[in-house]
Each structure stands twice: as C-alpha cells, then as structure tokens.
Design an enzyme around this catalytic site. Sequence first.
Site, short mmCIF file in Angstrom:
data_model
loop_
_atom_site.label_atom_id
_atom_site.label_comp_id
_atom_site.label_asym_id
_atom_site.label_seq_id
_atom_site.Cartn_x
_atom_site.Cartn_y
_atom_site.Cartn_z
N GLU A 95 36.40 17.04 24.78
CA GLU A 95 35.73 16.05 25.62
C GLU A 95 35.98 14.63 25.12
O GLU A 95 36.17 13.73 25.91
CB GLU A 95 34.23 16.38 25.76
CG GLU A 95 33.28 15.82 24.73
CD GLU A 95 33.27 16.60 23.42
OE1 GLU A 95 34.34 17.04 22.95
OE2 GLU A 95 32.18 16.73 22.84
N VAL A 96 35.97 14.45 23.79
CA VAL A 96 36.04 13.07 23.30
C VAL A 96 36.96 12.97 22.08
O VAL A 96 36.96 13.86 21.22
CB VAL A 96 34.63 12.52 22.99
CG1 VAL A 96 33.92 13.29 21.91
CG2 VAL A 96 34.64 11.03 22.67
N ASP A 97 37.75 11.93 22.05
CA ASP A 97 38.56 11.60 20.87
C ASP A 97 37.78 10.51 20.16
O ASP A 97 37.80 9.35 20.57
CB ASP A 97 39.94 11.11 21.32
CG ASP A 97 40.84 10.71 20.15
OD1 ASP A 97 40.31 10.51 19.03
OD2 ASP A 97 42.05 10.58 20.37
N ASP A 98 37.05 10.93 19.13
CA ASP A 98 36.18 10.00 18.41
C ASP A 98 36.85 9.63 17.09
O ASP A 98 37.66 8.71 17.03
CB ASP A 98 34.80 10.65 18.23
CG ASP A 98 33.84 9.76 17.50
OD1 ASP A 98 33.84 8.55 17.77
OD2 ASP A 98 33.07 10.25 16.65
N ARG A 100 38.94 11.61 15.60
CA ARG A 100 40.22 12.30 15.69
C ARG A 100 40.38 13.40 14.64
O ARG A 100 41.39 14.10 14.62
CB ARG A 100 41.38 11.30 15.56
CG ARG A 100 42.45 11.52 16.58
CD ARG A 100 43.40 10.34 16.68
NE ARG A 100 43.34 9.80 18.03
CZ ARG A 100 44.09 8.81 18.46
NH1 ARG A 100 44.94 8.23 17.64
NH2 ARG A 100 43.98 8.40 19.70
N THR A 102 38.74 16.30 14.16
CA THR A 102 38.74 17.66 14.72
C THR A 102 40.04 17.90 15.48
O THR A 102 40.66 18.96 15.37
CB THR A 102 37.55 17.85 15.69
OG1 THR A 102 36.36 17.48 15.02
CG2 THR A 102 37.47 19.27 16.19
N TRP A 151 28.13 5.65 21.87
CA TRP A 151 27.78 7.06 22.06
C TRP A 151 27.88 7.42 23.54
O TRP A 151 27.45 6.66 24.40
CB TRP A 151 26.37 7.34 21.54
CG TRP A 151 26.09 8.81 21.53
CD1 TRP A 151 25.29 9.49 22.41
CD2 TRP A 151 26.61 9.78 20.62
NE1 TRP A 151 25.29 10.83 22.09
CE2 TRP A 151 26.10 11.04 21.00
CE3 TRP A 151 27.48 9.71 19.52
CZ2 TRP A 151 26.41 12.22 20.32
CZ3 TRP A 151 27.80 10.88 18.85
CH2 TRP A 151 27.26 12.11 19.25
N TYR A 154 26.68 13.14 27.48
CA TYR A 154 27.32 14.05 28.44
C TYR A 154 26.25 14.83 29.21
O TYR A 154 25.19 15.15 28.66
CB TYR A 154 28.27 15.01 27.70
CG TYR A 154 29.53 14.32 27.25
CD1 TYR A 154 30.54 14.03 28.16
CD2 TYR A 154 29.69 13.91 25.93
CE1 TYR A 154 31.69 13.36 27.77
CE2 TYR A 154 30.84 13.24 25.53
CZ TYR A 154 31.83 12.97 26.45
OH TYR A 154 32.97 12.30 26.06
N TRP A 156 26.02 17.88 30.00
CA TRP A 156 25.66 19.20 29.46
C TRP A 156 24.71 19.11 28.27
O TRP A 156 24.17 20.11 27.84
CB TRP A 156 26.91 20.01 29.10
CG TRP A 156 27.95 19.28 28.31
CD1 TRP A 156 27.95 19.06 26.96
CD2 TRP A 156 29.15 18.68 28.81
NE1 TRP A 156 29.07 18.36 26.60
CE2 TRP A 156 29.83 18.11 27.70
CE3 TRP A 156 29.73 18.56 30.08
CZ2 TRP A 156 31.05 17.44 27.82
CZ3 TRP A 156 30.94 17.89 30.20
CH2 TRP A 156 31.58 17.35 29.09
P1 G4P Z 1 37.41 14.25 17.34
O1 G4P Z 1 38.34 14.78 16.30
O2 G4P Z 1 37.59 14.95 18.64
O3 G4P Z 1 37.50 12.77 17.45
O4 G4P Z 1 35.92 14.63 16.99
P2 G4P Z 1 35.05 14.27 15.72
O5 G4P Z 1 35.38 15.24 14.63
O6 G4P Z 1 35.12 12.83 15.41
O7 G4P Z 1 33.63 14.56 16.32
C1 G4P Z 1 32.58 15.22 15.67
C2 G4P Z 1 31.58 15.74 16.70
O8 G4P Z 1 30.91 14.65 17.33
C3 G4P Z 1 32.24 16.51 17.84
O9 G4P Z 1 31.34 17.53 18.25
C4 G4P Z 1 32.33 15.49 18.95
O10 G4P Z 1 32.37 16.11 20.20
C5 G4P Z 1 31.02 14.75 18.73
N1 G4P Z 1 31.02 13.42 19.33
C6 G4P Z 1 31.70 12.34 18.90
N2 G4P Z 1 31.42 11.27 19.66
C7 G4P Z 1 30.53 11.70 20.59
C8 G4P Z 1 29.85 11.03 21.67
O11 G4P Z 1 30.01 9.83 21.93
N3 G4P Z 1 29.00 11.78 22.40
C9 G4P Z 1 28.78 13.11 22.15
N4 G4P Z 1 27.93 13.76 22.95
N5 G4P Z 1 29.43 13.78 21.15
C10 G4P Z 1 30.27 13.06 20.38
P3 G4P Z 1 31.54 19.02 17.78
O12 G4P Z 1 31.17 19.12 16.34
O13 G4P Z 1 32.89 19.47 18.19
O14 G4P Z 1 30.44 19.75 18.62
P4 G4P Z 1 30.46 20.19 20.16
O15 G4P Z 1 29.44 19.33 20.83
O16 G4P Z 1 31.83 19.97 20.71
O17 G4P Z 1 30.08 21.61 20.10
MG MG Z 2 33.62 19.05 20.19
#
Ligand code: G4P
Ligand code: MG
Length: 175
Positions: A95-98, A100, A102, A151, A154, A156
């Site tokens: 969903e998001v490239d925060d 990066r 993950t 932030w 979403y 969901w």
């Molecule tokens: P990235 O490599 O895709 O950039 O992800 P990163 O590791 O930086 O992100 C860590 C967690 O924080 C991820 O969730 C990501 O989806 C979530 N995240 C980052 N920014 C936002 C945001 O602005 N809004 C929301 N709602 N989530 C954000 P995750 O550990 O993968 O959990 P999941 O929710 O996908 O299960």
């Molecule tokens: Mg995620």
Amino acid sequence: MEKYYFTYDDIHLTAKDIADRVVASGYDPDIIVAIGTGGFIPARILRTFLDKPVLAVGISYYDADDKPSKEPRKVQWIEEAERKLAGKRILLVDEVDDSRSTLEYCIRELMRHGPAEIAVAVLHDKKKEKRGIIPPEVSRYFAGRTIEDRWVAYPWDAHDIGAHDASAAACRDKP
Ligand code: G4P
Ligand code: MG
C-alpha cells in the site's frame, strides 16, 4: 492537513490508474505478489484490472519470541509460492512506500527465487529520505500517487468508516 484520508473509492481509482500504467508500459506480469497486510486489498483490486493470480507474503517486525525487532523476517512465506516464482514476471504490491525497508527486504527475498523480472507497485510513495533502496534488478516502479511525508489513514484501518469517509471529504473540500 495533518493526515491523508483515502476512501475505498480513492483506493480503487488509484489502483485502476496503476493498472492502466502497467498495461501502457507493456509490462505483462504472470503473478501479483501482495505484501501483507497492507498490500492485500490493493493487490485484489489490481487483479480485477490485470486478471492475474495473487500470491500473498507476510513480513513481521517481531522476532520468534514476539519481541519487536528492527529486522524484518518472513512469515507465511510458503514454499509453494517460492517455487511458483521461478522464471515468472512478478508485480510486487504494497500500500505504501514509506521507509522502503520492507519493500527492499521483500524484493531481495523474491530475487532469490529466480524470477524473470520484478516490478513494484505501491498506492502511495512518500516523498522522504528512504532507509531502503529499490534494488537495480527492479525493472519498473509504479506509484499511484506521490505524497508528502504524512500519515495516511487507510479505510481498512477505520473502526468507523462513516467518520473516516467524512474526514476524507473534509480534506478534499479544503483548498
Ligand atoms: P515500506 O518498506 O513499504 O516503506 O514500509 P515500512 O517498513 O517503512 O513500514 C512499516 C509499517 O508501517 C508498514 O506496515 C507500513 O504499511 C506502515 N506504514 C507506513 N506509513 C504508513 C502510513 O502513512 N499509514 C499507514 N496506515 N501505515 C503506514 P506493516 O508492518 O507492513 O503492517 P501492515 O499494516 O501492512 O500489516
Ligand atoms: Mg505493510
């Protein structure tokens, strides 16, 4: 505006826009790989437009003893999925490239299984300094929208979807 609020309709339209760009680019993936859990719903919508099977992979930032960890680790990364990736063109979806981190981890894991090509699609790419990189083996990168480093709420994650959609509408009305 402190946060972005996106509705399910916003997400659907963004996914359609990504799918249109994937098709226009000439990339014809064999398989969509969704990074759970945020990538599940975007990947499912992309399937509607691209008509490709979806595989799911999971990442955890908790270690085997349930303690928070800086390093991601694979969970639900089924062997059968890995076998299915050899020689295939993959579209990796989140969903998001925060940060990066993950994304980089998942790309590197997928590359170990000998895909023909990997492309990445995210709904939202945050403009910020990234901790991870998109490895050069990734042939294409599709971001539905490039957004400020705020932030994203979403749909969901909403406990009250009516209030969430009202917040989204209020943000949209602001100049
Ligand atoms: P990235 O490599 O895709 O950039 O992800 P990163 O590791 O930086 O992100 C860590 C967690 O924080 C991820 O969730 C990501 O989806 C979530 N995240 C980052 N920014 C936002 C945001 O602005 N809004 C929301 N709602 N989530 C954000 P995750 O550990 O993968 O959990 P999941 O929710 O996908 O299960
Ligand atoms: Mg995620």
